[in-house]
Enzyme design. Structure first.
Site, short mmCIF file in Angstrom:
data_model
loop_
_atom_site.label_atom_id
_atom_site.label_comp_id
_atom_site.label_asym_id
_atom_site.label_seq_id
_atom_site.Cartn_x
_atom_site.Cartn_y
_atom_site.Cartn_z
N LYS A 194 -32.79 -25.85 23.82
CA LYS A 194 -31.88 -24.81 23.32
C LYS A 194 -30.62 -24.74 24.17
O LYS A 194 -29.55 -24.43 23.65
CB LYS A 194 -32.58 -23.45 23.28
CG LYS A 194 -33.57 -23.35 22.15
CD LYS A 194 -33.81 -21.92 21.73
CE LYS A 194 -34.65 -21.89 20.47
NZ LYS A 194 -35.03 -20.54 20.07
N LYS B 124 -38.22 -31.96 14.71
CA LYS B 124 -39.00 -30.87 14.12
C LYS B 124 -38.19 -30.18 13.02
O LYS B 124 -36.98 -30.02 13.16
CB LYS B 124 -39.30 -29.90 15.28
CG LYS B 124 -40.07 -28.69 14.94
CD LYS B 124 -40.21 -27.78 16.16
CE LYS B 124 -39.07 -26.78 16.25
NZ LYS B 124 -39.36 -25.59 17.03
N LYS C 244 -35.56 -23.77 11.76
CA LYS C 244 -34.69 -22.86 11.01
C LYS C 244 -33.26 -22.90 11.51
O LYS C 244 -32.35 -22.45 10.83
CB LYS C 244 -35.25 -21.43 11.00
CG LYS C 244 -35.71 -20.84 12.33
CD LYS C 244 -36.37 -19.49 12.08
CE LYS C 244 -37.27 -18.91 13.07
NZ LYS C 244 -37.96 -19.37 14.12
P1 TYM Z 1 -40.51 -19.78 16.28
O1 TYM Z 1 -39.87 -18.58 15.70
O2 TYM Z 1 -39.64 -20.90 16.71
O3 TYM Z 1 -41.57 -20.37 15.27
C1 TYM Z 1 -42.54 -19.55 14.66
C2 TYM Z 1 -43.88 -20.25 14.51
O4 TYM Z 1 -43.77 -21.34 13.64
C3 TYM Z 1 -44.19 -22.54 14.28
N1 TYM Z 1 -43.29 -23.61 13.82
C4 TYM Z 1 -43.71 -24.80 13.37
N2 TYM Z 1 -44.95 -25.29 13.19
C5 TYM Z 1 -45.04 -26.55 12.68
N3 TYM Z 1 -43.97 -27.30 12.38
C6 TYM Z 1 -42.71 -26.84 12.55
N4 TYM Z 1 -41.67 -27.60 12.22
C7 TYM Z 1 -42.54 -25.53 13.06
N5 TYM Z 1 -41.45 -24.76 13.34
C8 TYM Z 1 -41.93 -23.60 13.80
C9 TYM Z 1 -44.02 -22.26 15.76
O5 TYM Z 1 -44.86 -23.07 16.54
C10 TYM Z 1 -44.40 -20.81 15.84
O6 TYM Z 1 -45.81 -20.65 15.86
N6 TYM Z 1 -41.51 -18.18 20.87
C11 TYM Z 1 -41.95 -18.12 19.50
C12 TYM Z 1 -42.01 -16.72 18.96
C13 TYM Z 1 -42.82 -15.80 19.80
C14 TYM Z 1 -44.23 -15.80 19.94
C15 TYM Z 1 -44.52 -14.72 20.84
C16 TYM Z 1 -45.25 -16.56 19.38
C17 TYM Z 1 -42.30 -14.80 20.58
N7 TYM Z 1 -43.34 -14.16 21.21
C18 TYM Z 1 -45.84 -14.43 21.22
C19 TYM Z 1 -46.55 -16.27 19.77
C20 TYM Z 1 -46.84 -15.21 20.68
C21 TYM Z 1 -40.97 -18.93 18.66
O7 TYM Z 1 -39.85 -19.12 19.03
O8 TYM Z 1 -41.46 -19.34 17.48
#
Ligand code: TYM
Length: 336
Positions: free
Chosen positions: A117, A199, A202
């Site tokens: 990032k 990957k 979004k």
């Molecule tokens: P984030 O918002 O980037 O993604 C949300 C969830 O979706 C999964 N994900 C994917 N899985 C498979 N293939 C992909 N291309 C893909 N893109 C996203 C991510 O692994 C995630 O599970 N840091 C976290 C948000 C967060 C969080 C937490 C999660 C904040 N606090 C506490 C768990 C527990 C994040 O940025 O996810």
């Protein structure tokens, strides 16, 4: 299940930093919907995390509520799951500070998401972007989560949460439960349709690489028909992520949607070329997302219902979170 046996706790969140994608649906949300009977489940919109990257305020607000509607539409019943907006529960920011003070600079420097990032946002490498995994650890530890259902890219962050919890417990006794990542076998890493070495994300600048949950069927179909397949001459549906990343990604998507194994998918398409396979994957995705989109659109028109879900969710989450926070405040020596 015996009502008196305390259920294990599941917790996860998604940043409303972009519209929800097929990646976050297959890697995360879809797998959450089957857990409610067996576990105590908490799912939130990680809006505190989202502002580590600059956001347009109106878009952030819209996406946060849209995400709540999509959680419910995807099958997360707000009676059976605690659904809430992170910033509605101040304990996240409060524990986040304490956890920051028990997380090492070196640990944070090793986080691959921070490296990615900061490369993408070179003009805004702020403190929040760097300390974000400490806030994520606080999110998890506040609820004494046993499992954190996430895609593969979040594993490193959950491991950091474990390390910090062990460090804290080592000083103060048994304060935090040690969480474990809970990663799906198929769908843990959905790749971009146009550059399958990256990957699906979004924040992807190429909108054709990414499929959104609320997207129109004709747009989804167009993206799948144009999805990059591999430059081999084989034209056969075979799973081999190293040699055939494009086709393997489509196989993975189809397997996750239809809940078939990868060999079952390969068998189903024996003798079919990419020209047959790609639209079939597109159709499966369209049919899987159609009811989610339609129900989310209906819920988004019912503002009163959504705000009531947010209010009760924050109240229930706050109750659990504040119990842990008070315990922590006492342990570190704050006057309470
Ligand atoms: P984030 O918002 O980037 O993604 C949300 C969830 O979706 C999964 N994900 C994917 N899985 C498979 N293939 C992909 N291309 C893909 N893109 C996203 C991510 O692994 C995630 O599970 N840091 C976290 C948000 C967060 C969080 C937490 C999660 C904040 N606090 C506490 C768990 C527990 C994040 O940025 O996810």
């Amino acid at each position: 299940m015996d009502e008196n046996v305390k259920k294990k706790v599941m917790l996860s969140g998604i940043q409303p930093s972009g519209d929800l994608t097929l990646g976050s649906y297959l890697g995360a949300i879809k797998n959450w919907t089957e857990l409610a009977d067996q576990y105590d489940c908490y799912y939130f919109m990680a809006d505190l995390h989202a502002i580590t990257v600059r956001q347009n305020p109106a878009d952030l607000r819209r996406r946060t509520l849209a995400q709540m509607a999509q959680y419910i539409a995807a099958g997360l019943d707000p009676e059976k799951n605690v659904l809430f907006i992170q910033s509605h529960v101040p304990a996240h920011a409060q524990l986040g500070w304490v956890i920051n003070c028990y997380t090492m600079f070196g640990e944070l420097s090793r986080m691959t998401q921070f490296k990615d990032k900061s490369a993408k946002n070179a003009e805004n490498i702020n403190g929040g972007l760097f300390t974000y995994p400490a806030l994520m650890a606080a999110d998890i530890l506040l609820y004494q989560a046993d499992y954190v259902p996430v895609g593969g890219d979040q594993k490193q962050h959950v491991e950091l949460a474990r390390n910090v919890a062990e460090r804290f417990n080592g000083v103060y006794g048994d304060v935090f439960r040690i969480p474990e990542p809970y990663i799906p076998k198929v769908g843990a890493r959905i790749m971009s349709l146009t550059s399958p070495e990256n990957k699906m994300s979004k924040s992807d600048r190429d909108p054709n690489g990414c499929v959104y949950l609320m997207e129109k069927p004709e747009d989804i179909m167009r993206k799948f028909k144009r999805a990059v397949t591999d430059s081999d001459t084989e034209n056969c549906v075979r799973y081999d992520p190293a040699a055939k990343p494009g086709v393997s990604n489509l196989i993975q998507i189809y397997a996750a949607i239809t809940e078939k194994s990868i060999p079952e998918v390969e068998n189903e398409f024996v003798g079919c070329g990419y020209g047959v396979f790609k639209p079939r994957v597109g159709e499966a995705v369209v049919e899987c997302l159609r009811p989610v989109r339609e129900e989310a659109e209906r819920l988004l028109r019912d503002k009163a219902y959504l705000s009531e879900v947010c209010r009760t969710g924050a109240e229930r989450a706050g109750y659990t979170a504040n119990r842990t926070l008070r315990k922590v405040y006492k342990k570190v020596g704050f006057v309470i």
